[in-house]
Design an enzyme around this catalytic site. Structure first.
Site, PDB file in Angstrom:
ATOM      1  N   HIS A 178     -27.488   9.095 -33.015  1.00 22.49           N
ATOM      2  CA  HIS A 178     -26.522   8.820 -33.803  1.00 22.49           C
ATOM      3  C   HIS A 178     -25.072   8.757 -32.855  1.00 22.49           C
ATOM      4  CE1 HIS A 178     -29.313   9.136 -36.896  1.00 22.49           C
ATOM      5  NE2 HIS A 178     -28.449   8.170 -37.391  1.00 22.49           N
TER       6      HIS A 178
ATOM      7  N   GLU B 105     -39.692   0.084 -41.408  1.00 20.36           N
ATOM      8  CA  GLU B 105     -39.502   1.188 -40.303  1.00 20.36           C
ATOM      9  C   GLU B 105     -40.453   1.902 -39.994  1.00 20.36           C
ATOM     10  OE1 GLU B 105     -35.695   2.995 -40.860  1.00 20.36           O
ATOM     11  OE2 GLU B 105     -35.986   3.881 -42.970  1.00 20.36           O
TER      12      GLU B 105
ATOM     13  N   ASP C 223     -36.050   3.138 -36.108  1.00 16.67           N
ATOM     14  CA  ASP C 223     -37.342   3.890 -36.368  1.00 16.67           C
ATOM     15  C   ASP C 223     -38.675   3.004 -36.239  1.00 16.67           C
ATOM     16  OD1 ASP C 223     -36.502   6.537 -37.121  1.00 16.67           O
ATOM     17  OD2 ASP C 223     -35.488   5.594 -38.957  1.00 16.67           O
TER      18      ASP C 223
ATOM     19  N   CYS D 130     -31.567  -4.628 -39.259  1.00 12.47           N
ATOM     20  CA  CYS D 130     -30.480  -3.898 -39.298  1.00 12.47           C
ATOM     21  C   CYS D 130     -30.569  -2.629 -38.441  1.00 12.47           C
ATOM     22  CB  CYS D 130     -30.151  -3.216 -40.780  1.00 12.47           C
ATOM     23  SG  CYS D 130     -31.398  -2.297 -41.425  1.00 12.47           S
TER      24      CYS D 130
HETATM   25  C1  PEP Z   1     -33.389   2.075 -38.356  1.00 12.01           C
HETATM   26  O1  PEP Z   1     -34.100   2.947 -38.619  1.00 12.01           O
HETATM   27  O2  PEP Z   1     -33.447   0.953 -37.526  1.00 12.01           O
HETATM   28  C2  PEP Z   1     -32.124   2.353 -39.056  1.00 12.01           C
HETATM   29  C3  PEP Z   1     -31.481   1.235 -39.334  1.00 12.01           C
HETATM   30  O3  PEP Z   1     -32.037   3.373 -39.830  1.00 12.01           O
HETATM   31  P1  PEP Z   1     -31.319   4.728 -38.991  1.00 12.01           P
HETATM   32  O4  PEP Z   1     -30.858   4.390 -37.669  1.00 12.01           O
HETATM   33  O5  PEP Z   1     -30.236   5.228 -40.018  1.00 12.01           O
HETATM   34  O6  PEP Z   1     -32.488   5.570 -39.147  1.00 12.01           O
HETATM   35 MG    MG Z   2     -34.132   4.418 -39.828  1.00 10.42          MG
END
Ligand code: PEP
Ligand code: MG
Length: 757
Positions: free
Chosen positions: A365, A606, A630, A677
């Site tokens: 993050h 994912e 993911d 995404c």
């Molecule tokens: C992902 O896993 O690609 C996603 C967009 O969700 P996050 O990064 O919030 O797990």
């Molecule tokens: Mg994710």
């Protein structure tokens, strides 16, 4: 043996620098194995020599002076073979080379094991004995285990400039050094390091120069007095419950704290120029080590008491306003072992030029946030000498994942030029703002942004976002100390929906668990990424899910641009159950005469099972959205936050590309659109491949949007399809990336893959 190993490793981990670490190793290993000599040779690849860096048993004057050319001597045999060598009489070995300065003529038995870190031989750990005999099998096993455990600590100390310091280069040892990590967010940042560290953690306290030594000493003495007072009070309060013997423990604590050896040592360190917290850290480590060395288990445990006292004094120093950070430099490069969202948020945006984190990976993050803020970032730089970086001039290359410390004038001049070109590029890309993301052969590929912060909204609009493709609702949940209520959530969602209307806004339902904890909803489990996260939690807690769904639906009243997205789906039953709850929330509101349009519902793909069931999922919902972060983690079995395996984590792995292609085809066969995404959507190189696959939209951090739009406007769909066909045949992610980068460079977009034009 295990206990001996543990103690040595613990002691080495607490060493201040490489010199001390190696001195501990040779002394302790010699003792533990009852050997006559223990030495460490480190490989100096620049000079192509194995240098004797520490010894207990050979002539100490030879340390740093004696070295063997690579290829010379039995030490080289160990390094070359990357295997132990155990011989009864070293001089009999054909490669043996006698070195007079060490006084080694008295020793015959030789056991050398390589010290290997990340496949690289860092050096050789050697034990010798007078006798002509080979070492026993359990002795070899012990030394191999020792070397394996110490490799990380040695690599870390070495990267911190340890070798040059041992050669007497003093304080300038970090100058000009380069540390590699992972490219977290693109761009070039030039500024001054500001080290950020968690409170009450002695190990995390950095060195910091002081000007007012007296004030520092007073602050330290005051903190000690406060802790002494606290201990006395606790002792008195508990006196009715404690035996005289137990009561004596509190007195001992008080005595330890007031002992002149401890207090005077800290003061001496302060006088030497370090601030009170840094001086305390060093002194506590030194004292704890003395206790750890003791054979008596009871006394050994006192080391932990010393550390506990140290932490208490540190808390006092910090809470007395001393943790108040010095002002953020004009051009701050935020540096830390682990940088959290709140640490980032604390820095005034106009002062933050780059982020450097020893932990994390491209999709953790901190990297996602840095990209969202348009700040260059280096993550997963596990050899970062965090404690010694405060105030240093740094250059962060967020394209290559590299940081330069106190760089030379030439490096600085080069990067200043690159940073200027980068700024020009971004300014130039602003011109694309109002142009559509359309290929030269007329394919429209809407570009959305990923968001989770209200502050993202206006930059997103300014950068020409066509909507929000992923609103991570967990951020508002993470920054509170309880679950936000329905009205509170409705207000937050409404702001986003309103700002973007009539453009679509995809609100993802709560996706906590894994690496996104809620302080007020702790989850303790062994494998959090394979555990209770995303939709698994919300389906188990319909009371939380329904509140969120109602808040989202209500927020969309009169706007009709809401889309709902379900995270972490791995079973069709989850989709069915979630649909039932969405329907229930919607019915409740409609029955109460609220005017709300039914939102489109999507599922994130994912998890590998969702790839194989993409058609069945697509049948049940209105759209799919591929969470490549993911999906990559689960397909490649690589933890997205583990720096140790980060080199294996790459969404351009051909297996990931094939999985995405399969999902796109499955969704299209059902007549449903599919977007991406995850972070790969914002990677200009990956965007070409996704364009070739025929995805229907991309959602990315706002800072990536102009770059990706530039790519889309320069590649025809036909070109992208041909490139994809080629890269799908590549063996691995590196080859895929290289091939796509070449295509970007050939198309005149080279500045998107490296600093400069
Ligand atoms: C992902 O896993 O690609 C996603 C967009 O969700 P996050 O990064 O919030 O797990
Ligand atoms: Mg994710």
């Amino acid at each position: 043996m295990l206990e001996v190993l543990r103690r040595i490793v613990q002691e080495v981990a607490g060493a201040r620098d490489l010199e001390q670490a190696l001195a501990i190793i040779v002394k302790r290993v010699k003792q533990a194995m009852a050997a006559d000599v223990c030495s460490v040779y480190l490989a100096d690849y620049a000079q192509r020599r194995h240098v004797l860096m520490a010894t207990d048993g050979l002539n100490p004057a030879a340390v740093g002076q004696v070295s063997l050319a690579m290829g010379e001597g039995v030490v080289s045999v160990v390094a070359e073979a990357a295997e132990p060598l155990n011989i009864g009489n070293a001089p009999d070995h054909p490669r043996y080379r006698f070195v007079a300065e060490t006084g080694e003529e008295f020793y015959h038995g030789f056991l050398g094991v390589p010290i290997i870190h990340h496949r690289k031989v860092l050096g050789v750990l050697v034990v010798r004995q007078r006798e002509r005999r080979k070492f026993a099998e359990d002795e070899v096993a012990f030394l191999v285990t020792m070397a394996a455990q110490l490799a990380g600590a040695i690599a870390h100390a070495e990267a911190s400039g340890g070798i040059s310091r041992m050669n007497g280069e003093g304080a300038t040892r970090l100058d000009g050094s380069v540390i590699d990590g992972l490219a977290g967010a693109p761009g070039v940042g030039i500024g001054t390091a500001m080290v950020i560290y968690p409170p009450a953690d002695l190990d995390a306290v950095p060195d910091r120069k002081v000007t007012d030594v007296d004030a520092e000493i007073i602050a330290f003495k005051t903190a000690v007095a406060t802790v002494q007072g606290e201990i006395q009070t606790w002792g008195e309060r508990l006196s009715v419950h404690l035996s005289a013997e137990e009561q004596a423990l509190f007195d001992a604590y008080g005595l330890m704290l007031s002992s002149s050896s401890l207090v005077d040592k800290v003061i001496a360190h302060i006088r030497a120029g370090n601030w009170a917290s840094g001086a305390l850290r060093d002194t506590i480590h030194e004292h704890a080590r003395v206790f750890e060395d003791m054979d008596e288990p009871y006394l050994r445990e006192r080391a932990e008491d010393i550390r506990d006292l140290g932490r208490r004094v540190l808390v006092c120093l910090q809470s007395a306003g001393r943790r108040k950070k010095p002002p953020y430099p004009e051009r701050t490069v935020l540096v830390g072992e682990e940088i959290t969202a709140t640490m980032l948020a604390e820095v005034p945006r106009e002062r933050l030029v780059a982020v450097v984190s020893a932990s994390g990976s491209r999709s953790s993050h901190v990297a996602i946030l840095a990209r969202a803020m348009g700040v260059p970032a280096l993550v997963g730089a596990h050899d970062l000498p965090v404690g010694r970086m405060e105030g240093r001039a740094l250059i962060v290359d967020g394209y290559r994942g590299r940081v330069y410390m106190n760089p030379s004038e030439a490096v600085r001049a080069e990067y200043t030029r690159l940073a200027r070109e980068e700024a020009e590029l971004m300014a130039g890309l602003q011109g694309l703002r109002d142009l559509p993301a359309e290929t030269p052969d007329g394919t429209r590929l809407p570009l959305y942004v990923n968001s989770g912060l209200i502050s993202d909204v206006s930059p997103s609009l300014e950068n020409g976002a066509e909507g929000i493709g992923l609103y991570r609702t967990e951020f508002p949940f993470m920054i509170r100390d309880r679950f936000p209520g329905e009205q509170e959530q409705r207000r937050i969602y409404r702001q986003v929906l309103e700002a973007f209307a009539p453009r679509p806004v995809v609100l993802r339902t709560l996706d906590v668990g894994g690496d996104k904890p809620l302080s007020y909803f702790p989850i303790k489990e062994d494998n959090p990424f394979l555990g209770w996260r995303g939709i698994r939690i919300t389906l188990d807690h319909p009371e939380i899910f329904l509140v969120q769904l109602r808040a989202m639906l209500r927020a969309s009243a009169g706007l009709d641009n809401l889309r709902l997205l379900l995270p972490m789906v791995s079973q069709l039953a989850e989709v069915d159950e979630a649909k039932r709850l969405v329907e229930r929330a919607y019915r409740e509101l409609v029955d109460a005469s609220e005017q709300i349009a039914k939102p489109l519902l999507g599922v994130m793909v994912e998890v590998p099972s969702a790839v194989y069931q993409a058609a069945a999922i697509a049948q049940r919902v209105d759209f799919l959205s591929i969470g490549s972060n993911d999906l990559t983690q689960y397909l490649l079995a690589v933890d997205r936050n583990n720096a140790r395996v980060a080199a294996l984590y790459d969404a351009l792995h051909p297996a990931v590309l094939q999985a995405i292609q399969q999902v796109v085809d499955a969704a299209h066969a059902q007549g449903k659109p599919v977007g991406v995404c995850g972070e790969m959507a914002g990677d200009p190189v990956a965007a070409v491949a996704l364009l070739g696959m025929g995805v229907d939209n991309l959602s990315m951090s706002v800072a990536s949007l102009p770059r990706v739009k530039w790519v889309i406007r320069n590649f025809t769909q036909a070109q992208a399809r041909a490139l994809l066909a080629t890269v799908l045949r590549c063996d691995g992610a590196d080859a895929v990336r290289q091939h796509l980068e070449q295509a970007l460079i050939a198309a005149g977009l080279g500045s998107l893959v490296r600093a400069g034009n």
